[in-house]
Scaffold this motif. Structure first.
Motif, mmCIF file in Angstrom:
data_model
loop_
_atom_site.group_PDB
_atom_site.id
_atom_site.type_symbol
_atom_site.label_atom_id
_atom_site.label_comp_id
_atom_site.label_asym_id
_atom_site.label_seq_id
_atom_site.Cartn_x
_atom_site.Cartn_y
_atom_site.Cartn_z
ATOM 1 N N GLY A 9 0.788 -1.192 0.214
ATOM 2 C CA GLY A 9 0.141 -0.048 0.067
ATOM 3 C C GLY A 9 0.925 1.030 -0.020
ATOM 4 O O GLY A 9 0.232 2.587 -0.227
ATOM 5 N N TRP A 10 2.214 1.246 0.085
ATOM 6 C CA TRP A 10 3.089 2.259 -0.020
ATOM 7 C C TRP A 10 2.818 3.188 -1.140
ATOM 8 O O TRP A 10 3.110 4.495 -1.146
ATOM 9 C CB TRP A 10 4.489 2.107 0.294
ATOM 10 C CG TRP A 10 5.375 3.057 0.183
ATOM 11 C CD1 TRP A 10 6.193 3.477 -0.936
ATOM 12 C CD2 TRP A 10 5.753 4.149 1.259
ATOM 13 N NE1 TRP A 10 6.769 4.549 -0.438
ATOM 14 C CE2 TRP A 10 6.521 5.277 0.428
ATOM 15 C CE3 TRP A 10 4.963 4.601 2.388
ATOM 16 C CZ2 TRP A 10 6.838 6.205 1.162
ATOM 17 C CZ3 TRP A 10 5.443 5.551 3.028
ATOM 18 C CH2 TRP A 10 6.411 6.601 2.563
ATOM 19 N N PRO A 11 2.875 2.771 -2.370
ATOM 20 C CA PRO A 11 2.891 3.621 -3.599
ATOM 21 C C PRO A 11 1.623 4.583 -3.609
ATOM 22 O O PRO A 11 1.644 5.755 -3.714
ATOM 23 C CB PRO A 11 2.759 2.429 -4.644
ATOM 24 C CG PRO A 11 3.308 1.258 -4.232
ATOM 25 C CD PRO A 11 3.011 1.357 -2.845
ATOM 26 N N ALA A 12 0.284 3.958 -3.264
ATOM 27 C CA ALA A 12 -0.747 4.930 -3.216
ATOM 28 C C ALA A 12 -0.527 5.871 -2.184
ATOM 29 O O ALA A 12 -0.986 7.462 -2.282
ATOM 30 C CB ALA A 12 -1.906 4.191 -2.738
ATOM 31 N N LEU A 13 -0.059 5.582 -0.866
ATOM 32 C CA LEU A 13 0.028 6.579 0.230
ATOM 33 C C LEU A 13 1.322 7.714 -0.430
ATOM 34 O O LEU A 13 1.124 9.031 0.027
ATOM 35 C CB LEU A 13 0.850 5.831 1.314
ATOM 36 C CG LEU A 13 0.807 6.634 2.628
ATOM 37 C CD1 LEU A 13 -0.516 7.474 3.251
ATOM 38 C CD2 LEU A 13 1.332 5.930 3.807
ATOM 39 N N ALA A 14 2.274 7.338 -1.000
ATOM 40 C CA ALA A 14 3.223 8.147 -1.416
ATOM 41 C C ALA A 14 2.859 9.139 -2.265
ATOM 42 O O ALA A 14 3.072 10.343 -2.364
ATOM 43 C CB ALA A 14 4.743 7.506 -1.787
ATOM 44 N N PHE A 15 2.032 8.648 -3.234
ATOM 45 C CA PHE A 15 1.445 9.399 -4.207
ATOM 46 C C PHE A 15 0.542 10.483 -3.781
ATOM 47 O O PHE A 15 0.626 11.649 -4.209
ATOM 48 C CB PHE A 15 0.464 8.494 -5.359
ATOM 49 C CG PHE A 15 -0.327 9.212 -6.527
ATOM 50 C CD1 PHE A 15 0.601 9.594 -7.467
ATOM 51 C CD2 PHE A 15 -1.516 9.570 -6.258
ATOM 52 C CE1 PHE A 15 0.093 10.564 -8.526
ATOM 53 C CE2 PHE A 15 -2.056 10.390 -7.349
ATOM 54 C CZ PHE A 15 -1.243 10.722 -8.518
ATOM 55 N N LEU A 16 -0.494 10.110 -2.848
ATOM 56 C CA LEU A 16 -1.160 10.840 -2.204
ATOM 57 C C LEU A 16 -0.483 12.160 -1.484
ATOM 58 O O LEU A 16 -0.729 13.348 -1.394
ATOM 59 C CB LEU A 16 -2.103 10.373 -1.151
ATOM 60 C CG LEU A 16 -3.244 11.193 -0.353
ATOM 61 C CD1 LEU A 16 -3.881 11.988 -1.293
ATOM 62 C CD2 LEU A 16 -3.682 10.368 0.820
ATOM 63 N N GLY A 17 0.617 11.777 -0.726
ATOM 64 C CA GLY A 17 1.487 12.643 0.008
ATOM 65 C C GLY A 17 2.264 13.806 -0.966
ATOM 66 O O GLY A 17 2.293 14.846 -0.644
#
Length: 223
Positions: free
Chosen positions: A108-116
């Protein structure tokens, strides 16, 4: 010609070493969590870029005097991901048997990094959004100018004014050597070119070192 080799900066060398180690730990953790190939290499890049973007945004907001809670939050998230990978690869976890919750976090890190990253880049600032509105021009009220009074009537008879006695004519200048006159004329032309005014007797006396009467006679010749 000899060239001096610049000495490496200790802080820069330390930063490169720490970044390389953190990069390798993130790669190893992502690979152990099932992200193989190029995806395992993309994870440390994503974490480091989010960390740098949050730090730059934090500095901009602090310089503008604005609240930086969002920047601090994403900086802490990226720092926790980096520190977590460093600690996890220190032997606390079996990289051959990674728990499911860690696989979920890594996936789930890619989605979290894209949002941030999107929120950090596109969040507006008051310095760029606020535009100073022009102040309204003051209203100038018309001013009524009072009418001038009629001029007084001229008298019928005007008495003739008394004649003003003529001033005595100035005495003719005495004979002065022509060479001295030519030299004084050059000085007068230079003085007029530099100051815009004709030269006077006192300036001639100071420049040529002449007595007062002789300087007056030269000034009369140049007049």
């Amino acid at each position: 010609m000899t060239t001096s080799i610049p000495r490496p900066d200790a802080v820069l060398v330390q930063a490169v070493i720490a970044g390389a180690l953190s990069f390798a730990h993130l790669h190893d953790l992502a690979a152990a969590a099932g992200q193989d190939g190029w995806k395992a290499w993309a994870y440390p890049v994503s974490v480091d870029l989010l960390l740098v973007a949050a730090w730059r945004r934090l500095r901009i907001l602090r310089a503008q005097g604005e609240p930086a809670r969002a920047a601090w939050t994403w900086f802490a998230v990226a720092l926790a991901a980096s520190l977590g990978a460093n600690v996890a690869t220190a032997g606390l976890l079996d990289l051959n048997d990674v728990p499911d919750w860690l696989r979920i976090l890594v996936a789930g890190w890619p989605a979290l990094a894209f949002l941030g990253g999107t929120l950090l880049v596109h969040s507006p600032t008051s310095g760029a959004a606020d535009v100073a509105e022009p102040e309204p021009l003051p209203v100038v009220e018309p001013v009524t100018v009072p009418a001038e009074p009629d001029p007084a009537p001229e008298p019928d008879a005007v008495e003739p004014a008394e004649p003003v006695p003529a001033l005595p004519a100035a005495p003719p200048p005495a004979d002065v050597p022509p060479a001295l006159v030519d030299h004084a004329r050059k000085l007068a032309d230079a003085h007029r070119a530099s100051t815009g005014s004709p030269i006077d007797a006192s300036t001639l006396r100071d420049r040529l070192g002449l007595p007062g009467p002789m300087a007056d006679q030269l000034a009369a010749h140049l007049a």
